[in-house]
Design a protein around this motif. Structure first.
Motif, PDB file in Angstrom:
ATOM      1  N   LEU A 229      -9.266  -1.950   4.552  1.00 14.09           N
ATOM      2  CA  LEU A 229      -8.275  -2.998   4.830  1.00 14.09           C
ATOM      3  C   LEU A 229      -8.612  -4.303   4.109  1.00 14.09           C
ATOM      4  CD1 LEU A 229      -7.790  -2.428   8.680  1.00 14.09           C
ATOM      5  CD2 LEU A 229      -6.296  -1.674   6.824  1.00 14.09           C
ATOM      6  N   GLN A 230      -9.451  -4.210   3.098  1.00 16.15           N
ATOM      7  CA  GLN A 230      -9.858  -5.383   2.310  1.00 16.15           C
ATOM      8  C   GLN A 230     -10.513  -6.456   3.181  1.00 16.15           C
ATOM      9  OE1 GLN A 230      -5.868  -5.870   0.201  1.00 16.15           O
ATOM     10  NE2 GLN A 230      -7.252  -6.010  -1.552  1.00 16.15           N
ATOM     11  N   GLY A 231     -11.256  -5.993   4.189  1.00  8.53           N
ATOM     12  CA  GLY A 231     -12.013  -6.932   5.010  1.00  8.53           C
ATOM     13  C   GLY A 231     -11.639  -6.961   6.475  1.00  8.53           C
ATOM     14  N   GLY A 232     -10.554  -6.313   6.850  1.00  5.53           N
ATOM     15  CA  GLY A 232     -10.157  -6.292   8.257  1.00  5.53           C
ATOM     16  C   GLY A 232      -8.676  -6.559   8.438  1.00  5.53           C
TER      17      GLY A 232
ATOM     18  N   PRO B 138      -5.295  -8.684   8.954  1.00 11.42           N
ATOM     19  CA  PRO B 138      -4.838 -10.021   8.587  1.00 11.42           C
ATOM     20  C   PRO B 138      -4.855 -10.936   9.816  1.00 11.42           C
ATOM     21  CG  PRO B 138      -3.406  -8.349   7.623  1.00 11.42           C
ATOM     22  CD  PRO B 138      -4.308  -7.643   8.598  1.00 11.42           C
ATOM     23  N   GLU B 139      -5.570 -12.040   9.713  1.00 12.51           N
ATOM     24  CA  GLU B 139      -5.721 -12.923  10.863  1.00 12.51           C
ATOM     25  C   GLU B 139      -4.399 -13.598  11.209  1.00 12.51           C
ATOM     26  OE1 GLU B 139      -9.063 -16.026  12.601  1.00 12.51           O
ATOM     27  OE2 GLU B 139      -9.030 -15.532  10.458  1.00 12.51           O
ATOM     28  N   GLY B 140      -4.125 -13.674  12.515  1.00 13.53           N
ATOM     29  CA  GLY B 140      -2.913 -14.324  12.982  1.00 13.53           C
ATOM     30  C   GLY B 140      -1.671 -13.457  12.943  1.00 13.53           C
ATOM     31  N   GLU B 141      -1.848 -12.137  12.777  1.00  8.46           N
ATOM     32  CA  GLU B 141      -0.705 -11.234  12.697  1.00  8.46           C
ATOM     33  C   GLU B 141      -0.813 -10.121  13.734  1.00  8.46           C
ATOM     34  OE1 GLU B 141       1.722 -12.084  10.963  1.00  8.46           O
ATOM     35  OE2 GLU B 141       0.908 -13.417   9.423  1.00  8.46           O
ATOM     36  N   CYS B 142       0.310  -9.407  13.958  1.00 10.72           N
ATOM     37  CA  CYS B 142       0.369  -8.300  14.915  1.00 10.72           C
ATOM     38  C   CYS B 142       0.210  -6.974  14.202  1.00 10.72           C
ATOM     39  CB  CYS B 142       1.712  -8.303  15.647  1.00 10.72           C
ATOM     40  SG  CYS B 142       1.974  -9.671  16.788  1.00 10.72           S
ATOM     41  N   VAL B 143      -0.675  -6.138  14.707  1.00 10.09           N
ATOM     42  CA  VAL B 143      -0.889  -4.805  14.164  1.00 10.09           C
ATOM     43  C   VAL B 143      -0.635  -3.777  15.264  1.00 10.09           C
ATOM     44  CG1 VAL B 143      -2.567  -3.207  13.162  1.00 10.09           C
ATOM     45  CG2 VAL B 143      -2.541  -5.608  12.442  1.00 10.09           C
ATOM     46  N   LEU B 144       0.120  -2.736  14.930  1.00 12.46           N
ATOM     47  CA  LEU B 144       0.462  -1.681  15.877  1.00 12.46           C
ATOM     48  C   LEU B 144      -0.477  -0.495  15.720  1.00 12.46           C
ATOM     49  CD1 LEU B 144       2.617  -0.514  17.942  1.00 12.46           C
ATOM     50  CD2 LEU B 144       3.731   0.490  15.917  1.00 12.46           C
TER      51      LEU B 144
ATOM     52  N   PRO C 290       0.258   3.618   7.185  1.00 13.06           N
ATOM     53  CA  PRO C 290       1.438   3.567   6.325  1.00 13.06           C
ATOM     54  C   PRO C 290       1.819   2.152   5.886  1.00 13.06           C
ATOM     55  CG  PRO C 290       2.116   3.832   8.597  1.00 13.06           C
ATOM     56  CD  PRO C 290       0.609   3.884   8.589  1.00 13.06           C
ATOM     57  N   LYS C 291       1.293   1.163   6.614  1.00  9.57           N
ATOM     58  CA  LYS C 291       1.742  -0.205   6.351  1.00  9.57           C
ATOM     59  C   LYS C 291       0.687  -1.213   6.773  1.00  9.57           C
ATOM     60  CE  LYS C 291       5.081  -3.430   8.442  1.00  9.57           C
ATOM     61  NZ  LYS C 291       6.198  -3.525   9.395  1.00  9.57           N
ATOM     62  N   MET C 292       0.389  -2.162   5.877  1.00  8.76           N
ATOM     63  CA  MET C 292      -0.434  -3.315   6.210  1.00  8.76           C
ATOM     64  C   MET C 292      -0.093  -4.379   5.170  1.00  8.76           C
ATOM     65  SD  MET C 292      -2.562  -4.212   8.632  1.00  8.76           S
ATOM     66  CE  MET C 292      -3.090  -2.593   9.227  1.00  8.76           C
ATOM     67  N   ARG C 293       0.790  -5.267   5.543  1.00  9.79           N
ATOM     68  CA  ARG C 293       1.286  -6.259   4.592  1.00  9.79           C
ATOM     69  C   ARG C 293       0.149  -7.114   4.028  1.00  9.79           C
ATOM     70  NH1 ARG C 293       6.231  -8.021   8.570  1.00  9.79           N
ATOM     71  NH2 ARG C 293       7.588  -6.228   8.149  1.00  9.79           N
ATOM     72  N   GLY C 294       0.317  -7.481   2.771  1.00 12.39           N
ATOM     73  CA  GLY C 294      -0.693  -8.315   2.130  1.00 12.39           C
ATOM     74  C   GLY C 294      -2.001  -7.606   1.873  1.00 12.39           C
ATOM     75  N   THR C 295      -1.987  -6.271   1.951  1.00 13.63           N
ATOM     76  CA  THR C 295      -3.215  -5.485   1.826  1.00 13.63           C
ATOM     77  C   THR C 295      -2.973  -4.282   0.928  1.00 13.63           C
ATOM     78  OG1 THR C 295      -3.759  -6.077   4.118  1.00 13.63           O
ATOM     79  CG2 THR C 295      -5.018  -4.283   3.124  1.00 13.63           C
ATOM     80  N   LYS C 296      -3.868  -4.070  -0.014  1.00 12.23           N
ATOM     81  CA  LYS C 296      -3.789  -2.894  -0.856  1.00 12.23           C
ATOM     82  C   LYS C 296      -4.416  -1.732  -0.096  1.00 12.23           C
ATOM     83  CE  LYS C 296      -5.014  -1.095  -5.432  1.00 12.23           C
ATOM     84  NZ  LYS C 296      -5.721  -1.372  -6.712  1.00 12.23           N
ATOM     85  N   ILE C 297      -3.598  -0.778   0.322  1.00  7.26           N
ATOM     86  CA  ILE C 297      -4.085   0.330   1.143  1.00  7.26           C
ATOM     87  C   ILE C 297      -3.835   1.669   0.447  1.00  7.26           C
ATOM     88  CG2 ILE C 297      -3.847  -0.825   3.378  1.00  7.26           C
ATOM     89  CD1 ILE C 297      -1.136   0.560   3.685  1.00  7.26           C
ATOM     90  N   SER C 298      -4.647   2.632   0.820  1.00  7.81           N
ATOM     91  CA  SER C 298      -4.450   4.000   0.356  1.00  7.81           C
ATOM     92  C   SER C 298      -3.623   4.743   1.400  1.00  7.81           C
ATOM     93  CB  SER C 298      -5.802   4.701   0.181  1.00  7.81           C
ATOM     94  OG  SER C 298      -5.613   6.090  -0.024  1.00  7.81           O
ATOM     95  N   LEU C 299      -2.738   5.605   0.933  1.00  6.20           N
ATOM     96  CA  LEU C 299      -1.921   6.396   1.853  1.00  6.20           C
ATOM     97  C   LEU C 299      -2.586   7.728   2.206  1.00  6.20           C
ATOM     98  CD1 LEU C 299       1.667   5.721   0.451  1.00  6.20           C
ATOM     99  CD2 LEU C 299       0.527   4.626   2.391  1.00  6.20           C
ATOM    100  N   ASP C 300      -3.830   7.872   1.804  1.00  4.06           N
ATOM    101  CA  ASP C 300      -4.573   9.085   2.156  1.00  4.06           C
ATOM    102  C   ASP C 300      -4.796   9.155   3.665  1.00  4.06           C
ATOM    103  OD1 ASP C 300      -4.751   9.745  -0.493  1.00  4.06           O
ATOM    104  OD2 ASP C 300      -6.764   8.936  -0.766  1.00  4.06           O
ATOM    105  N   ILE C 301      -4.737  10.351   4.201  1.00  2.57           N
ATOM    106  CA  ILE C 301      -5.051  10.561   5.616  1.00  2.57           C
ATOM    107  C   ILE C 301      -6.566  10.558   5.785  1.00  2.57           C
ATOM    108  CG2 ILE C 301      -4.925  12.191   7.534  1.00  2.57           C
ATOM    109  CD1 ILE C 301      -2.206  13.037   6.553  1.00  2.57           C
ATOM    110  N   ILE C 302      -7.055   9.819   6.759  1.00  2.00           N
ATOM    111  CA  ILE C 302      -8.488   9.628   6.962  1.00  2.00           C
ATOM    112  C   ILE C 302      -8.960  10.465   8.151  1.00  2.00           C
ATOM    113  CG2 ILE C 302     -10.298   7.915   7.366  1.00  2.00           C
ATOM    114  CD1 ILE C 302      -8.119   5.793   6.496  1.00  2.00           C
ATOM    115  N   ASN C 303      -9.951  11.280   7.922  1.00  4.65           N
ATOM    116  CA  ASN C 303     -10.563  12.073   8.984  1.00  4.65           C
ATOM    117  C   ASN C 303     -11.562  11.199   9.760  1.00  4.65           C
ATOM    118  OD1 ASN C 303     -12.446  15.222   9.004  1.00  4.65           O
ATOM    119  ND2 ASN C 303     -11.117  14.352  10.546  1.00  4.65           N
TER     120      ASN C 303
END
Length: 235
Positions: A15-18, A20-26, A205-218
């Motif tokens: 997540l490039q460090g965790g 995003p501060e001040g935002e809602c994550v589901l 599937p989604k994390m705004r402002g973050t470069k993420i991989s769509l790979d499924i993580i075990n």
């Protein structure tokens, strides 16, 4: 962008460090995928970093959450004792209503929006477990509108929020919570085609402002919390 650690070093790297501060994550998932553990781990780390935190519990009593955390090495009790962590127990209110003879004991999402306004101004982190409780018995549009408002208010107040939702309620509401929140992490169990065994997997599937991989993580739930397997171990 400032980040707040998820409490999991391996997830932070993805997540490039965790978060995003001040935002809602589901966080959404099936029973047994570690949704509450995910929240406890994040909450413990935030408290360790000196953040003022609130946990809103709709299904588990605070005492059981604390016991659960201790068993994993995340002792929340000292933070409760110093008032750095406040645990709001919605389950008790629901039980009291039932005992008093009320037939409708579902928590309404209006209660949640009102709660966002009365939480102390110095609170940095909020965890809600479980949003699904507030989706029962209301129209889809109303649920979306209220959740949009909640996410906006919390973000405007610069509060980092982790919202847990059970997969049944998430599917019944057509996954619209994912549109209201800044990011989504889905937890699931499925058969590993290579081993034939049921295993736990994570998908972001989604994390705004973050470069993420769509790979499924075990991943797995261990005695020390959630452990992500390295990419080479992912099937």
């Amino acid at each position: 962008m400032t980040r707040l650690s998820s409490g999991n070093i391996d997830l932070d790297k993805r997540l490039q460090g965790g978060f995003p501060e001040g935002e809602c994550v589901l966080i959404t998932g099936e029973p047994g995928t570690g949704k509450t553990i995910f929240g406890i781990q994040f909450l413990y780390n935030a408290c360790q970093e000196g953040k003022k935190c609130v946990m809103i519990a709709t299904e588990e009593v605070p005492e059981k959450i604390i016991i659960h955390g201790k068993a994993l090495g995340f002792d929340l009790e000292p933070f409760v004792e110093t008032n750095q962590l406040t645990m709001i127990h919605f389950l008790e209110l629901r039980a009291n209503n039932l005992a008093e003879g009320y037939t409708n004991v579902c928590m309404h999402i209006d209660d949640l929006n009102n709660l966002a306004h009365i939480i102390q101004d110095d609170v940095d982190v909020i965890i809600l477990d479980n949003l699904g409780t507030f989706s029962i018995g209301i129209e889809l549009k109303q649920f979306r509108d209220k959740l949009d408002t909640l996410a906006y208010v919390l973000s405007n107040q610069k509060r980092t929020s982790l919202i847990v939702m059970d997969v049944t309620a998430h599917e019944l509401t057509h996954r619209i919570a994912e549109y209201s929140t800044y990011g989504t992490i889905r937890l699931m169990t499925k058969e590993n085609p290579y081993t034939g065994k049921m295993e736990r997997f994570m998908y972001i599937p989604k994390m705004r402002g973050t470069k993420i991989s769509l790979d499924i993580i075990n991943y797995d739930i261990t005695e020390e919390g959630i452990k992500l397997f390295p990419p080479k171990a992912n099937r």
